[in-house]
Design a protein around this motif. Structure first.
Motif, PDB file in Angstrom:
ATOM      1  N   GLY A 150      52.374  42.697 -46.465  1.00  0.00           N
ATOM      2  CA  GLY A 150      50.944  42.959 -46.466  1.00  0.00           C
ATOM      3  C   GLY A 150      50.161  41.722 -46.871  1.00  0.00           C
ATOM      4  N   GLY A 151      48.842  41.883 -46.984  1.00  0.00           N
ATOM      5  CA  GLY A 151      47.993  40.737 -47.310  1.00  0.00           C
ATOM      6  C   GLY A 151      48.341  40.098 -48.635  1.00  0.00           C
ATOM      7  N   VAL A 152      48.459  40.905 -49.691  1.00  0.00           N
ATOM      8  CA  VAL A 152      48.787  40.355 -51.006  1.00  0.00           C
ATOM      9  C   VAL A 152      50.197  39.779 -50.999  1.00  0.00           C
ATOM     10  CG1 VAL A 152      49.162  40.902 -53.443  1.00  0.00           C
ATOM     11  CG2 VAL A 152      47.190  41.863 -52.254  1.00  0.00           C
ATOM     12  N   GLY A 153      51.128  40.484 -50.378  1.00  0.00           N
ATOM     13  CA  GLY A 153      52.514  40.022 -50.360  1.00  0.00           C
ATOM     14  C   GLY A 153      52.665  38.645 -49.735  1.00  0.00           C
ATOM     15  N   LEU A 154      52.009  38.416 -48.600  1.00  0.00           N
ATOM     16  CA  LEU A 154      52.106  37.105 -47.955  1.00  0.00           C
ATOM     17  C   LEU A 154      51.374  36.036 -48.757  1.00  0.00           C
ATOM     18  CD1 LEU A 154      51.778  37.968 -44.151  1.00  0.00           C
ATOM     19  CD2 LEU A 154      53.847  37.692 -45.552  1.00  0.00           C
ATOM     20  N   ALA A 155      50.264  36.408 -49.425  1.00  0.00           N
ATOM     21  CA  ALA A 155      49.575  35.446 -50.291  1.00  0.00           C
ATOM     22  C   ALA A 155      50.471  35.064 -51.464  1.00  0.00           C
ATOM     23  CB  ALA A 155      48.257  36.041 -50.792  1.00  0.00           C
ATOM     24  N   VAL A 156      51.172  36.034 -52.035  1.00  0.00           N
ATOM     25  CA  VAL A 156      52.137  35.746 -53.108  1.00  0.00           C
ATOM     26  C   VAL A 156      53.200  34.781 -52.596  1.00  0.00           C
ATOM     27  CG1 VAL A 156      54.021  36.757 -54.466  1.00  0.00           C
ATOM     28  CG2 VAL A 156      51.779  37.867 -54.423  1.00  0.00           C
ATOM     29  N   ALA A 157      53.703  35.020 -51.395  1.00  0.00           N
ATOM     30  CA  ALA A 157      54.756  34.162 -50.841  1.00  0.00           C
ATOM     31  C   ALA A 157      54.272  32.727 -50.683  1.00  0.00           C
ATOM     32  CB  ALA A 157      55.225  34.725 -49.501  1.00  0.00           C
ATOM     33  N   GLU A 158      53.043  32.549 -50.168  1.00  0.00           N
ATOM     34  CA  GLU A 158      52.519  31.199 -49.986  1.00  0.00           C
ATOM     35  C   GLU A 158      52.347  30.485 -51.319  1.00  0.00           C
ATOM     36  OE1 GLU A 158      50.042  30.331 -46.093  1.00  0.00           O
ATOM     37  OE2 GLU A 158      48.971  31.708 -47.406  1.00  0.00           O
ATOM     38  N   LEU A 159      51.766  31.171 -52.290  1.00  0.00           N
ATOM     39  CA  LEU A 159      51.548  30.546 -53.595  1.00  0.00           C
ATOM     40  C   LEU A 159      52.876  30.303 -54.309  1.00  0.00           C
ATOM     41  CD1 LEU A 159      48.432  32.570 -54.814  1.00  0.00           C
ATOM     42  CD2 LEU A 159      48.491  30.217 -53.967  1.00  0.00           C
ATOM     43  N   ALA A 160      53.805  31.237 -54.174  1.00  0.00           N
ATOM     44  CA  ALA A 160      55.110  31.070 -54.822  1.00  0.00           C
ATOM     45  C   ALA A 160      55.828  29.835 -54.318  1.00  0.00           C
ATOM     46  CB  ALA A 160      55.960  32.320 -54.599  1.00  0.00           C
ATOM     47  N   ARG A 161      55.701  29.560 -53.036  1.00  0.00           N
ATOM     48  CA  ARG A 161      56.330  28.358 -52.475  1.00  0.00           C
ATOM     49  C   ARG A 161      55.741  27.105 -53.116  1.00  0.00           C
ATOM     50  NH1 ARG A 161      56.295  27.968 -46.075  1.00  0.00           N
ATOM     51  NH2 ARG A 161      57.888  29.565 -46.322  1.00  0.00           N
ATOM     52  N   LEU A 162      54.433  27.101 -53.338  1.00  0.00           N
ATOM     53  CA  LEU A 162      53.778  25.956 -53.976  1.00  0.00           C
ATOM     54  C   LEU A 162      54.162  25.836 -55.446  1.00  0.00           C
ATOM     55  CD1 LEU A 162      50.179  26.307 -52.473  1.00  0.00           C
ATOM     56  CD2 LEU A 162      51.987  24.751 -51.734  1.00  0.00           C
TER      57      LEU A 162
END
Length: 336
Positions: A150-162
């Motif tokens: 979902g929206g939050v899940g993919l945002a978490v994934a992007e930030l987690a990578r950083l």
């Protein structure tokens, strides 16, 4: 102007488009002609009468918009008329025109569409707030996120990578390939053995669990925590179905929710934290620095909202049904 309104509690089909007078711009505020408005699970709960912070019907919900500044109020420190912007709104966002305080308005990142701009504020602020301010995530830690596609899940994934975090994501199997592209280790959310699968991937336990499902999911998430682990509860999706309001069923589910006792938390060195970003929209000293940090990452091309689909206002019911059925990968938005 036109708005998507919840006239009464009920299933998605109660949603209707209405005509109302254009709002007047006020001192210190700007008026935005909306080109796209975000839709969130809280909107679905509000339609069912299950979101405590929402006004009673008839009500227009919506926390985020992207569009063009139409007018600037006296004393407002804001971009000029005609500027492309994104903004946070305290309800009312699903309208053709919105009036918001100038401090809640930000430039639309270059090369972004209005739909991408409307998909940005809620999910990225929620993800950033949970990881950075609430959970104090440290490089090398593990994160388990529900509804990972979902929206939050993919945002978490992007930030987690950083941030150098390991992410394990729960989602239905057809969404696993996209999660792998985001660096997420996917597990089947529909498999009743997901708890054991997480334990096998992280025998020491999970450092941070991000859970918007609620109920027994919170209990299992707590049990998965490593020492010094943090369970962040930021939604209660289990209360919502695709239909209307059922207070008896809702009360029964709430009564079965887990209770976390202070002495147990102390003895196990674990934390349970609640987040409701909607109740913090006016806390500019907390929200604005995070928003600005996220916009810097956006301008640098390090984060980018994924829009699954845009629905016109007239198809608001279809948009709600689409989210209820968990069909989206990324964000769903509305266009006037």
């Amino acid at each position: 102007m036109r708005q998507l309104v919840i006239p009464r509690y009920g299933p998605p089909e109660v949603l209707m488009v209405r005509e109302v007078p254009d709002p007047a711009v006020t001192p210190g505020a700007v008026r935005i002609r909306v080109r796209a408005a975000g839709i969130n699970f809280s909107d679905l709960l509000a339609r069912q009468g299950l979101y405590p912070g929402s006004p009673k019907p008839p009500v227009v919900v919506g926390y985020e918009v992207a569009g063009v500044i139409d007018a600037v109020g006296a004393g407002a420190q804001a971009p000029p008329v005609g500027a492309k912007v994104i903004a946070s709104t305290k309800f009312g966002g699903q309208s053709e025109l919105v009036v918001v305080p100038a401090e809640n308005v930000f430039p639309l990142p270059s090369r972004w569409s209005f739909e991408e701009g409307a998909a940005f504020p809620v999910v990225y602020l929620t993800a950033h707030h949970m990881l950075v301010r609430i959970a104090n995530a440290q490089r090398g830690e593990s994160v388990l996120v529900h509804a990972a596609a979902g929206g939050v899940g993919l945002a978490v994934a992007e930030l987690a990578r950083l941030f150098g975090l390991r992410v394990i994501g729960l989602a239905s199997r057809p969404k696993h390939d996209i999660l792998r592209e985001y660096g997420v280790e996917p597990l089947d959310a529909r498999d009743p053995r997901w708890f054991e699968a997480v334990r096998a991937l992280a025998p020491r336990g999970i450092d941070i669990v991000l859970d918007a499902v609620g109920g027994d999911s919170w209990r299992r998430g707590y049990d998965l925590l490593a020492p010094m682990g943090r369970l962040v509860c930021y939604g209660a999706q289990e209360l919502s179905t695709g239909g209307g309001r059922n207070l008896l069923r809702t009360v029964w589910r709430v009564l079965r929710w887990p209770r976390f006792w202070p002495l147990k938390l102390m003895s196990e060195n674990k934390a349970v934290i609640g987040v409701n970003l909607g109740n913090m929209w006016e806390a500019a000293r907390i929200i604005r620095p995070q928003f600005e940090a996220l916009l810097r990452l956006a301008q640098e091309g390090k984060i980018h909202p994924k829009v699954d689909r845009a629905f016109p206002f007239e198809e608001g019911a279809a948009a709600h049904r689409y989210i209820h059925e968990r069909r989206n990968v990324g964000k769903v938005v509305l266009t006037p």
